[in-house]
Design an enzyme around this catalytic site. Sequence first.
Site, PDB file in Angstrom:
ATOM      1  N   HIS A   5      38.636  58.503  17.858  1.00  2.00           N
ATOM      2  CA  HIS A   5      38.226  57.674  16.720  1.00  2.00           C
ATOM      3  C   HIS A   5      39.231  56.561  16.459  1.00  2.00           C
ATOM      4  CE1 HIS A   5      35.331  60.810  14.824  1.00  2.00           C
ATOM      5  NE2 HIS A   5      34.815  60.155  15.837  1.00  2.00           N
ATOM      6  N   ARG A  62      47.109  53.997  38.859  1.00  5.72           N
ATOM      7  CA  ARG A  62      48.120  55.060  38.721  1.00  5.72           C
ATOM      8  C   ARG A  62      47.419  56.283  38.128  1.00  5.72           C
ATOM      9  NH1 ARG A  62      51.401  50.350  36.890  1.00  5.72           N
ATOM     10  NH2 ARG A  62      53.296  50.235  38.146  1.00  5.72           N
ATOM     11  N   ASN A 110      58.847  47.465  42.494  1.00  7.58           N
ATOM     12  CA  ASN A 110      59.697  48.023  41.428  1.00  7.58           C
ATOM     13  C   ASN A 110      60.691  49.021  42.030  1.00  7.58           C
ATOM     14  OD1 ASN A 110      57.944  46.652  39.772  1.00  7.58           O
ATOM     15  ND2 ASN A 110      56.774  48.459  39.194  1.00  7.58           N
ATOM     16  N   ARG A 162      65.964  51.544  37.670  1.00  6.96           N
ATOM     17  CA  ARG A 162      64.948  50.651  37.096  1.00  6.96           C
ATOM     18  C   ARG A 162      64.735  50.878  35.608  1.00  6.96           C
ATOM     19  NH1 ARG A 162      59.177  52.495  39.715  1.00  6.96           N
ATOM     20  NH2 ARG A 162      58.196  51.372  38.024  1.00  6.96           N
ATOM     21  N   CYS A 203      52.127  45.475  44.794  1.00  6.84           N
ATOM     22  CA  CYS A 203      51.592  45.945  43.516  1.00  6.84           C
ATOM     23  C   CYS A 203      52.678  46.234  42.488  1.00  6.84           C
ATOM     24  CB  CYS A 203      50.697  47.168  43.718  1.00  6.84           C
ATOM     25  SG  CYS A 203      51.576  48.584  44.394  1.00  6.84           S
TER      26      CYS A 203
HETATM   27  C1  PEP Z   1      56.378  50.104  42.276  1.00 13.26           C
HETATM   28  O1  PEP Z   1      57.297  50.924  42.437  1.00 13.26           O
HETATM   29  O2  PEP Z   1      56.521  48.874  42.457  1.00 13.26           O
HETATM   30  C2  PEP Z   1      55.046  50.559  41.841  1.00 13.26           C
HETATM   31  C3  PEP Z   1      54.035  49.722  41.763  1.00 13.26           C
HETATM   32  O3  PEP Z   1      54.916  51.868  41.473  1.00 13.26           O
HETATM   33  P1  PEP Z   1      55.379  52.419  40.049  1.00 13.26           P
HETATM   34  O4  PEP Z   1      55.784  51.253  39.190  1.00 13.26           O
HETATM   35  O5  PEP Z   1      54.222  53.152  39.486  1.00 13.26           O
HETATM   36  O6  PEP Z   1      56.527  53.301  40.437  1.00 13.26           O
HETATM   37 MG    MG Z   2      56.757  53.015  42.560  1.00 16.85          MG
END
Ligand code: PEP
Ligand code: MG
Length: 512
Positions: A183, A279, A428, A439, A475
């Site tokens: 909701h 994901r 990433n 990260r 990605c």
């Molecule tokens: C990445 O590591 O760049 C990636 C797309 O996967 P995640 O950010 O889900 O680790």
């Molecule tokens: Mg990743």
Amino acid sequence: MSERVLVGAGVGTGIAIGRAFKYTSAKYVPWESDKAGSSRGLMAITAAIAQVEKDLDESAKNSDAEAASILEAMKLTLSDPSLLAGIKERLADGANSQRAVSGAFAGAAKALSSLGEYFAARASDIEELGNRVIQVLSGEGAVDFPAEPFVLFADSVGPLEMSRLANTSIVGLITSTGSATSHTAILARAANLPTVVSVLGSEFIQLGDQVIVDSSSGQVLVNPNELELRQYQEALTKNPHHPDVSNFDLPVALFANLGSSSEAESALAFGAQGVGLFRTELLFLGEKQAPSLEKQILEYSRLLSAFPGKRVIVRVLDLDTDKPLPFLSLTETGKYANRGFQALLSNLEVLETQLEALAESSKRYPETELWVMAPMITSSKQAKQFVELAKNYGLKIVGVMIEVPEVCQEDTFAGILNTVDFVSIGTNDLTQYTLNLDRTNSAIALSDVRKPEVLGLIERVISASTAAHKPVGICGEAAGDPESAKLFIEYGVTSLSLSPALLPGLVRALRT
Ligand code: PEP
Ligand code: MG
């Protein structure tokens, strides 16, 4: 890079930028202390209920039809005679007013939630109503919301609280619980309030942090860096004029990164040509048991049904070490232990159920081109294992993510290319592992992907894939950064996948 990127289920299409304001909604604590209660009895209680009904009426008047019907249903609940009977009974037994209300509403909520998942949402509405009646009875409940634009973050926000937020300076909403169909989510969508629910790691948000709520990708950026802030500010101001990506002669496909099937609609509205990274973690995290085959089929089918004639790349579960799952046994040791494919290898039954659910969903929606990939592959042997397993389940196009520097080495990568149908570079992780950074630490900048050590690996992976005629996508977050994206295109990448809200800005930048 921002201090943290949190992921949840996005609701609606918008972006919000603001300071975080933590909201603790009144908890439904059974009223234990007689001393703290009032003994004003039934009249005070019926007056408090009438006040809450009036508030609901007021809010319904200012809402659209769908939101109004939710508020109307809550009002009906309040007038349920069995609630009043429960209150009277408790008063007759000597309970004070608050305790009588608390007990009666808790009893009704418990009875409902025992009827199953569908009724659980209504049970939480009843709990919220009970809280509100108690607040009115006790003369409590007024919250001083900030005057400047703020993003509210809370464990949960009930429909009644949602309607009371309407006259504040709220610009976005983050909750650590809830679903995209609750909701609260419906009301947030109706109010055009960018919202991400079920956010993992929301405990990392501090009062006053600057946050970006990107409801089209289900992402929350905590303390973003300047570039991210600029990109999102631009997306925020220019979004009404989405360029038509399909009519633009692009050298690459532009896909969306999604975390929930509920984000599909907005991704299409932003012009996504498909999904480059779905994901699947959200289905698993916060669960005591691995989600059932049926539950997974439902989610993947919803996703596939939204993209007929388009490509959807689903990534199997990528466990992160800071979010352990109670149903996974983690036995690996070493640098990349207990993440991605390694963690799945020690829990094959979880991976197999996921692959079965994906294969079944693909059978139900054959018009959508389903590709499946594994995260954090650390050797060509692992790539082969995954491809064989997935193909055994009938999945046709199977690939892997390239996220650690070791697999970019010439021989290893050649071995990987031999077995897979495609690769996708996760910039990433590749950036953090190549530069030995963390990260989750603000020391990583989005531009770090352009450091020679990282860029060299990316260029090598793209050119080897091109030579082998295998699709190669990016990605990670860097795909949405125009400067990096132009380089990736120059190297020959076949697709870029990014937060859908950043697609229009990227298209504009690629045109110039
Ligand atoms: C990445 O590591 O760049 C990636 C797309 O996967 P995640 O950010 O889900 O680790
Ligand atoms: Mg990743």
